[in-house]
Motif scaffolding. Sequence first.
Motif, PDB file in Angstrom:
ATOM      1  N   MET A   1       0.825  -1.204   0.000  1.00 51.55           N
ATOM      2  CA  MET A   1       0.000   0.000   0.000  1.00 51.55           C
ATOM      3  C   MET A   1       0.860   1.254   0.000  1.00 51.55           C
ATOM      4  N   GLY A   2       1.972   1.208   0.718  1.00 50.23           N
ATOM      5  CA  GLY A   2       2.880   2.345   0.709  1.00 50.23           C
ATOM      6  C   GLY A   2       3.388   2.644  -0.688  1.00 50.23           C
ATOM      7  N   TRP A   3       3.703   1.588  -1.460  1.00 55.68           N
ATOM      8  CA  TRP A   3       4.156   1.766  -2.842  1.00 55.68           C
ATOM      9  C   TRP A   3       3.013   2.204  -3.749  1.00 55.68           C
ATOM     10  N   PHE A   4       1.883   1.505  -3.642  1.00 57.34           N
ATOM     11  CA  PHE A   4       0.747   1.762  -4.529  1.00 57.34           C
ATOM     12  C   PHE A   4       0.212   3.179  -4.351  1.00 57.34           C
ATOM     13  N   SER A   5       0.139   3.636  -3.104  1.00 57.24           N
ATOM     14  CA  SER A   5      -0.448   4.953  -2.846  1.00 57.24           C
ATOM     15  C   SER A   5       0.380   6.082  -3.437  1.00 57.24           C
ATOM     16  N   GLN A   6       1.668   5.814  -3.698  1.00 55.35           N
ATOM     17  CA  GLN A   6       2.552   6.858  -4.221  1.00 55.35           C
ATOM     18  C   GLN A   6       2.513   6.962  -5.746  1.00 55.35           C
TER      19      GLN A   6
ATOM     20  N   ARG B   1      -8.547   8.183  -9.162  1.00 55.36           N
ATOM     21  CA  ARG B   1     -10.012   8.289  -9.181  1.00 55.36           C
ATOM     22  C   ARG B   1     -10.666   6.919  -9.057  1.00 55.36           C
ATOM     23  N   LEU B   2     -10.130   5.933  -9.758  1.00 54.91           N
ATOM     24  CA  LEU B   2     -10.678   4.573  -9.679  1.00 54.91           C
ATOM     25  C   LEU B   2     -10.515   4.009  -8.269  1.00 54.91           C
ATOM     26  N   SER B   3      -9.357   4.248  -7.651  1.00 57.95           N
ATOM     27  CA  SER B   3      -9.096   3.741  -6.300  1.00 57.95           C
ATOM     28  C   SER B   3     -10.037   4.383  -5.291  1.00 57.95           C
ATOM     29  N   ILE B   4     -10.275   5.686  -5.451  1.00 62.16           N
ATOM     30  CA  ILE B   4     -11.187   6.385  -4.544  1.00 62.16           C
ATOM     31  C   ILE B   4     -12.603   5.843  -4.706  1.00 62.16           C
ATOM     32  N   ALA B   5     -12.996   5.526  -5.936  1.00 59.46           N
ATOM     33  CA  ALA B   5     -14.329   4.968  -6.178  1.00 59.46           C
ATOM     34  C   ALA B   5     -14.490   3.625  -5.462  1.00 59.46           C
ATOM     35  N   VAL B   6     -13.457   2.778  -5.509  1.00 56.22           N
ATOM     36  CA  VAL B   6     -13.499   1.501  -4.798  1.00 56.22           C
ATOM     37  C   VAL B   6     -13.518   1.733  -3.291  1.00 56.22           C
ATOM     38  N   TRP B   7     -12.701   2.664  -2.835  1.00 54.63           N
ATOM     39  CA  TRP B   7     -12.623   3.021  -1.412  1.00 54.63           C
ATOM     40  C   TRP B   7     -13.999   3.401  -0.875  1.00 54.63           C
ATOM     41  N   ARG B   8     -14.752   4.156  -1.676  1.00 55.83           N
ATOM     42  CA  ARG B   8     -16.079   4.610  -1.254  1.00 55.83           C
ATOM     43  C   ARG B   8     -17.092   3.476  -1.146  1.00 55.83           C
ATOM     44  N   LEU B   9     -16.827   2.326  -1.763  1.00 53.59           N
ATOM     45  CA  LEU B   9     -17.727   1.180  -1.626  1.00 53.59           C
ATOM     46  C   LEU B   9     -17.725   0.642  -0.198  1.00 53.59           C
ATOM     47  N   PHE B  10     -16.634   0.874   0.531  1.00 53.76           N
ATOM     48  CA  PHE B  10     -16.468   0.282   1.857  1.00 53.76           C
ATOM     49  C   PHE B  10     -16.520   1.299   2.994  1.00 53.76           C
ATOM     50  N   THR B  11     -16.467   2.597   2.680  1.00 50.93           N
ATOM     51  CA  THR B  11     -16.399   3.616   3.728  1.00 50.93           C
ATOM     52  C   THR B  11     -17.335   4.783   3.401  1.00 50.93           C
TER      53      THR B  11
END
Length: 295
Positions: free
Chosen positions: A32-37, A45-55
């Motif tokens: 996650m440290g690597w991916f987030s950078q 934008r795609l990652s945030i969309a997935v993130w919003r499915l769970f939070t």
Amino acid sequence: MKLLTLQRLVQHEDLNFLLTNRVPRIALTRFMGWFSQIRSPLLCRLSIAVWRLFTDLDLSEAKQQRFTSLHDCFTRELKDGARPIDADPAVLASPCDAIVGACGPVAGTTVFQAKGFPYQLRELFGPSQDTSPFHDGQYVTLRLTSAMYHRFHAPADAEVQHVTYLTGDTWNVNPIALQRVERLFCRNERAVLRMTLAEGGHPLALVPVAAILVASLRLHFVNLLLHLRYRGPNEISCRAACRKGDELGWFQHGSTIIVFAPPGFTLADGVAPGTRIRMGQALMRLPAGPAADPA
């Protein structure tokens, strides 16, 4: 309907514990440290969309509305005035947005992470720290969820005098894990920030505790980035003056800060397990008289 089903499935205790703990925690945290950078607006934008499915991620208060990486979103600043700071010098302000966990008096040297799961101050602070100022004191556990504002701030006018970094595991720190893993906070990667308040000279300690997917902890006042590959020094002395509300650092994803105060401090009205609190709101009240001599 599908979203509600997905959220309920993840909230199931056994499945949640399995998915967030019975996995290669450290490897996932480093990933996650690597991916987030990765700097890619589309991927972000795609990652945030997935993130919003769970939070319940809400970016309406963010100063910046477009992000080029997940790291930028995780560590986002807020618009000016979004978090008013309690100006009363007799009040310790919450250093972060959080859900209040276990809190109340320290029983001698014993603290509780959850009902029936105690740990000792010396286990949390590490062998180099003198915990005596906080014996029979007060503590508040503040859990930052992944969707929350991840920066943390000075709870009062103070001087940060020492940081101890303790390497460790990356267990999830949600209530499900806290009720199953003994001494969890003492097992995870963490830092101990020792401070002296300008008001009364009282000692204070903030203990940021990392968790799964929390890839780093930035401390601005010593210009230091603590992470799983950090190799020292583990004891950092400093004399960093800060004003109430000054930004001290940030988590990259979400975790926990435990605030310790000496005897005489009391919890502010409304501070109780399960309540939500925002950075700057009253967390504790200082004693009426001057600080006691630790000696």
